[in-house]
Scaffold this motif. Structure first.
Motif, PDB file in Angstrom:
ATOM      1  N   PHE A 142       0.757  -1.211   0.042  1.00  0.00           N
ATOM      2  CA  PHE A 142      -0.041  -0.119  -0.052  1.00  0.00           C
ATOM      3  C   PHE A 142       1.087   0.889   0.202  1.00  0.00           C
ATOM      4  CE2 PHE A 142      -1.428  -3.078   3.227  1.00  0.00           C
ATOM      5  CZ  PHE A 142      -2.338  -3.625   2.385  1.00  0.00           C
ATOM      6  N   ALA A 143       0.542   2.286  -0.524  1.00  0.00           N
ATOM      7  CA  ALA A 143       1.052   3.625  -0.645  1.00  0.00           C
ATOM      8  C   ALA A 143       2.572   3.450  -1.161  1.00  0.00           C
ATOM      9  CB  ALA A 143       1.135   4.246   0.634  1.00  0.00           C
ATOM     10  N   ILE A 144       2.877   2.672  -2.079  1.00  0.00           N
ATOM     11  CA  ILE A 144       4.201   2.189  -2.749  1.00  0.00           C
ATOM     12  C   ILE A 144       4.446   3.081  -3.859  1.00  0.00           C
ATOM     13  CG2 ILE A 144       4.242   0.046  -1.831  1.00  0.00           C
ATOM     14  CD1 ILE A 144       3.245  -1.101  -4.617  1.00  0.00           C
ATOM     15  N   LYS A 145       5.543   3.069  -4.489  1.00  0.00           N
ATOM     16  CA  LYS A 145       6.076   3.774  -5.706  1.00  0.00           C
ATOM     17  C   LYS A 145       5.148   3.308  -6.896  1.00  0.00           C
ATOM     18  CE  LYS A 145      10.440   5.610  -3.901  1.00  0.00           C
ATOM     19  NZ  LYS A 145      11.644   5.708  -4.193  1.00  0.00           N
ATOM     20  N   SER A 146       4.927   4.063  -7.752  1.00  0.00           N
ATOM     21  CA  SER A 146       4.019   3.852  -8.875  1.00  0.00           C
ATOM     22  C   SER A 146       4.577   2.716  -9.856  1.00  0.00           C
ATOM     23  CB  SER A 146       3.724   5.094  -9.476  1.00  0.00           C
ATOM     24  OG  SER A 146       4.738   5.668 -10.138  1.00  0.00           O
ATOM     25  N   ASN A 147       5.698   2.665  -9.929  1.00  0.00           N
ATOM     26  CA  ASN A 147       6.292   1.590 -10.854  1.00  0.00           C
ATOM     27  C   ASN A 147       6.541   0.367 -10.301  1.00  0.00           C
ATOM     28  OD1 ASN A 147       8.506   2.522  -9.063  1.00  0.00           O
ATOM     29  ND2 ASN A 147       9.992   1.991 -10.417  1.00  0.00           N
ATOM     30  N   VAL A 148       5.879   0.041  -8.916  1.00  0.00           N
ATOM     31  CA  VAL A 148       6.126  -1.222  -8.355  1.00  0.00           C
ATOM     32  C   VAL A 148       4.823  -2.125  -8.561  1.00  0.00           C
ATOM     33  CG1 VAL A 148       6.472  -2.489  -6.036  1.00  0.00           C
ATOM     34  CG2 VAL A 148       7.681  -0.060  -6.469  1.00  0.00           C
ATOM     35  N   ALA A 149       5.117  -3.209  -9.230  1.00  0.00           N
ATOM     36  CA  ALA A 149       4.090  -4.386  -9.534  1.00  0.00           C
ATOM     37  C   ALA A 149       4.006  -5.078  -8.403  1.00  0.00           C
ATOM     38  CB  ALA A 149       4.586  -5.177 -10.716  1.00  0.00           C
ATOM     39  N   VAL A 150       2.771  -5.489  -7.695  1.00  0.00           N
ATOM     40  CA  VAL A 150       2.565  -6.205  -6.668  1.00  0.00           C
ATOM     41  C   VAL A 150       1.861  -7.642  -7.055  1.00  0.00           C
ATOM     42  CG1 VAL A 150       1.007  -6.680  -4.734  1.00  0.00           C
ATOM     43  CG2 VAL A 150       2.028  -4.344  -5.211  1.00  0.00           C
ATOM     44  N   TYR A 151       2.193  -8.731  -6.589  1.00  0.00           N
ATOM     45  CA  TYR A 151       1.793 -10.022  -6.810  1.00  0.00           C
ATOM     46  C   TYR A 151       1.420 -10.680  -5.497  1.00  0.00           C
ATOM     47  CZ  TYR A 151       3.867  -9.535 -11.528  1.00  0.00           C
ATOM     48  OH  TYR A 151       4.323  -9.072 -12.450  1.00  0.00           O
ATOM     49  N   LEU A 152       0.293 -11.535  -5.483  1.00  0.00           N
ATOM     50  CA  LEU A 152      -0.146 -12.212  -4.393  1.00  0.00           C
ATOM     51  C   LEU A 152       0.018 -13.594  -4.414  1.00  0.00           C
ATOM     52  CD1 LEU A 152      -3.508 -10.269  -3.568  1.00  0.00           C
ATOM     53  CD2 LEU A 152      -1.235  -9.439  -2.815  1.00  0.00           C
ATOM     54  N   ASP A 153       0.659 -14.204  -3.406  1.00  0.00           N
ATOM     55  CA  ASP A 153       1.082 -15.541  -3.455  1.00  0.00           C
ATOM     56  C   ASP A 153      -0.331 -16.386  -3.031  1.00  0.00           C
ATOM     57  OD1 ASP A 153       2.778 -17.767  -3.707  1.00  0.00           O
ATOM     58  OD2 ASP A 153       2.146 -18.153  -1.646  1.00  0.00           O
ATOM     59  N   ILE A 154      -0.498 -17.572  -3.668  1.00  0.00           N
ATOM     60  CA  ILE A 154      -1.756 -18.493  -3.469  1.00  0.00           C
ATOM     61  C   ILE A 154      -1.853 -18.756  -1.953  1.00  0.00           C
ATOM     62  CG2 ILE A 154      -2.123 -18.880  -5.860  1.00  0.00           C
ATOM     63  CD1 ILE A 154      -0.892 -21.545  -5.199  1.00  0.00           C
ATOM     64  N   SER A 155      -0.768 -18.964  -1.332  1.00  0.00           N
ATOM     65  CA  SER A 155      -0.487 -19.371   0.033  1.00  0.00           C
ATOM     66  C   SER A 155      -1.550 -18.552   1.122  1.00  0.00           C
ATOM     67  CB  SER A 155       0.816 -19.217   0.649  1.00  0.00           C
ATOM     68  OG  SER A 155       1.339 -17.908   0.417  1.00  0.00           O
ATOM     69  N   LEU A 156      -1.968 -17.320   0.708  1.00  0.00           N
ATOM     70  CA  LEU A 156      -2.783 -16.383   1.467  1.00  0.00           C
ATOM     71  C   LEU A 156      -4.295 -17.000   1.307  1.00  0.00           C
ATOM     72  CD1 LEU A 156      -1.164 -13.042   0.311  1.00  0.00           C
ATOM     73  CD2 LEU A 156      -1.244 -13.751   2.570  1.00  0.00           C
ATOM     74  N   LYS A 157      -4.487 -17.607   0.151  1.00  0.00           N
ATOM     75  CA  LYS A 157      -5.877 -17.900  -0.060  1.00  0.00           C
ATOM     76  C   LYS A 157      -6.586 -18.758   0.983  1.00  0.00           C
ATOM     77  CE  LYS A 157      -6.264 -17.157  -5.042  1.00  0.00           C
ATOM     78  NZ  LYS A 157      -7.094 -17.571  -6.221  1.00  0.00           N
ATOM     79  N   ARG A 158      -5.946 -19.524   1.897  1.00  0.00           N
ATOM     80  CA  ARG A 158      -6.516 -20.261   2.925  1.00  0.00           C
ATOM     81  C   ARG A 158      -6.974 -19.580   4.052  1.00  0.00           C
ATOM     82  NH1 ARG A 158      -0.956 -22.301   5.452  1.00  0.00           N
ATOM     83  NH2 ARG A 158       0.309 -20.836   4.606  1.00  0.00           N
ATOM     84  N   PHE A 159      -7.059 -18.342   4.301  1.00  0.00           N
ATOM     85  CA  PHE A 159      -7.267 -17.483   5.300  1.00  0.00           C
ATOM     86  C   PHE A 159      -8.244 -16.557   5.022  1.00  0.00           C
ATOM     87  CE2 PHE A 159      -2.741 -18.081   5.706  1.00  0.00           C
ATOM     88  CZ  PHE A 159      -2.773 -18.871   6.601  1.00  0.00           C
ATOM     89  N   ASP A 160      -9.118 -16.253   5.848  1.00  0.00           N
ATOM     90  CA  ASP A 160     -10.345 -15.086   5.814  1.00  0.00           C
ATOM     91  C   ASP A 160      -9.838 -13.981   6.100  1.00  0.00           C
ATOM     92  OD1 ASP A 160     -12.159 -17.183   5.598  1.00  0.00           O
ATOM     93  OD2 ASP A 160     -12.641 -17.389   7.742  1.00  0.00           O
ATOM     94  N   LYS A 161      -8.829 -13.746   7.041  1.00  0.00           N
ATOM     95  CA  LYS A 161      -8.119 -12.665   7.426  1.00  0.00           C
ATOM     96  C   LYS A 161      -6.552 -12.655   7.377  1.00  0.00           C
ATOM     97  CE  LYS A 161     -10.625 -11.877  11.108  1.00  0.00           C
ATOM     98  NZ  LYS A 161     -10.829 -11.338  12.395  1.00  0.00           N
ATOM     99  N   VAL A 162      -5.891 -11.731   7.020  1.00  0.00           N
ATOM    100  CA  VAL A 162      -4.559 -11.728   6.983  1.00  0.00           C
ATOM    101  C   VAL A 162      -4.146 -10.278   7.631  1.00  0.00           C
ATOM    102  CG1 VAL A 162      -4.045 -13.313   5.294  1.00  0.00           C
ATOM    103  CG2 VAL A 162      -4.311 -10.857   4.531  1.00  0.00           C
ATOM    104  N   TYR A 163      -2.677 -10.256   7.786  1.00  0.00           N
ATOM    105  CA  TYR A 163      -2.171  -8.968   8.556  1.00  0.00           C
ATOM    106  C   TYR A 163      -0.960  -8.755   7.747  1.00  0.00           C
ATOM    107  CZ  TYR A 163      -5.691 -10.337  12.144  1.00  0.00           C
ATOM    108  OH  TYR A 163      -6.795 -10.805  12.840  1.00  0.00           O
TER     109      TYR A 163
END
Length: 190
Positions: A142-163
Motif C-alpha cells: 500500500f502507498a508504494i511507488k507507482s512503478n512497483v508491481a504487486v503479486y499475491l501468493d496463493i498461500s494467502l487464499k487459505r485465510f479469511d483474514k491476513v495482516y
C-alpha cells in the motif's frame, strides 16, 4: 502569499526535517519526508492516509512493540505467524516487484524463474526504501511507488483474514483476502 523556511531538528540523535509555511492567516508546521530512521514515520503516514481515503483507517493496528518480523507481528496481532502477510521485494529486469505471501510460505526459486523468466533477485536491504517507498520491517503493498508491481501468493487464499504491515515496524492492517486484492492493486496471483 507564503514564505518557505527549512528547519532541521536533532532530537535524540534523529534528524527530522520540517518545512514551515507562514501565511497571512495561519502558521502551520507540516512533517516532510525524512526521519532519518529510514522514513518509517512517512511510510506509516502515507499508508494511513491511503486507508483514510477509502474509509478503512479503522483496520490499521498500531503496536507498542515491534512487528518487523513475522514472529513479532504475530505476537503483536495475537494471531498465528502464517496469517501475517509478509511482503518480499525483488528486482525483475531492474524494476521492483513485491510478492505478498503467507507468513509461513517461502518463495520457490524454480516457480519464480518459471513465472518471471529470470532468477530470483531480492532488493538489497539498504535499497528497499528507495525502490519501494517503505523500509524493511514495514514493507507492504500500500502507498508504494507507482512503478512497483504487486503479486499475491496463493498461500494467502487459505485465510479469511491476513495482516500485512502498514508502512512501519510497529503496525499492521487487518484485511480479508478480497480487501487485500482491492487495496493492493495487485497484478496477479502467483
Amino acid at each position: 502569499m507564503y514564505y518557505d523556511k527549512e528547519l532541521n531538528l536533532c532530537i535524540w540523535g534523529l534528524n527530522i526535517k520540517f518545512e514551515i509555511f507562514i501565511t497571512t492567516y495561519t502558521m502551520k508546521v507540516e512533517y516532510l519526508y525524512k526521519y532519518s530512521v529510514k522514513g518509517f514515520y512517512m511510510s506509516f503516514f502515507n499508508v494511513e492516509e491511503y486507508f483514510k481515503s477509502i474509509n478503512m483507517e479503522d483496520r490499521i493496528l498500531v503496536f507498542d512493540k515491534s512487528s518487523a518480523t513475522v514472529e513479532e507481528a504475530a505476537k503483536a496481532v495475537g494471531t498465528k505467524p502464517c496469517q501475517i502477510a509478509k511482503t518480499l521485494s525483488f528486482l525483475l529486469k531492474d524494476e521492483p516487484i513485491l510478492i505478498v505471501t503467507a507468513g509461513d510460505a517461502k518463495v520457490d526459486n524454480k516457480k519464480y524463474k518459471g513465472l518471471f523468466s529470470q532468477k530470483m533477485k531480492m532488493i538489497p536491504f539498504e535499497q528497499v526504501e528507495d525502490f519501494i517507498g517503505h523500509s524493511p520491517g514495514g514493507v507492504c503493498p500500500f502507498a508504494i511507488k507507482s512503478n512497483v508491481a504487486v503479486y499475491l501468493d496463493i498461500s494467502l487464499k487459505r485465510f479469511d483474514k491476513v495482516y500485512p504491515a502498514a508502512g512501519d515496524d510497529h503496525s499492521a492492517v487487518m484485511l480479508s483476502i478480497k480487501e487485500l486484492e482491492d487495496c493492493s492493486g495487485f497484478k496477479d496471483w502467483v
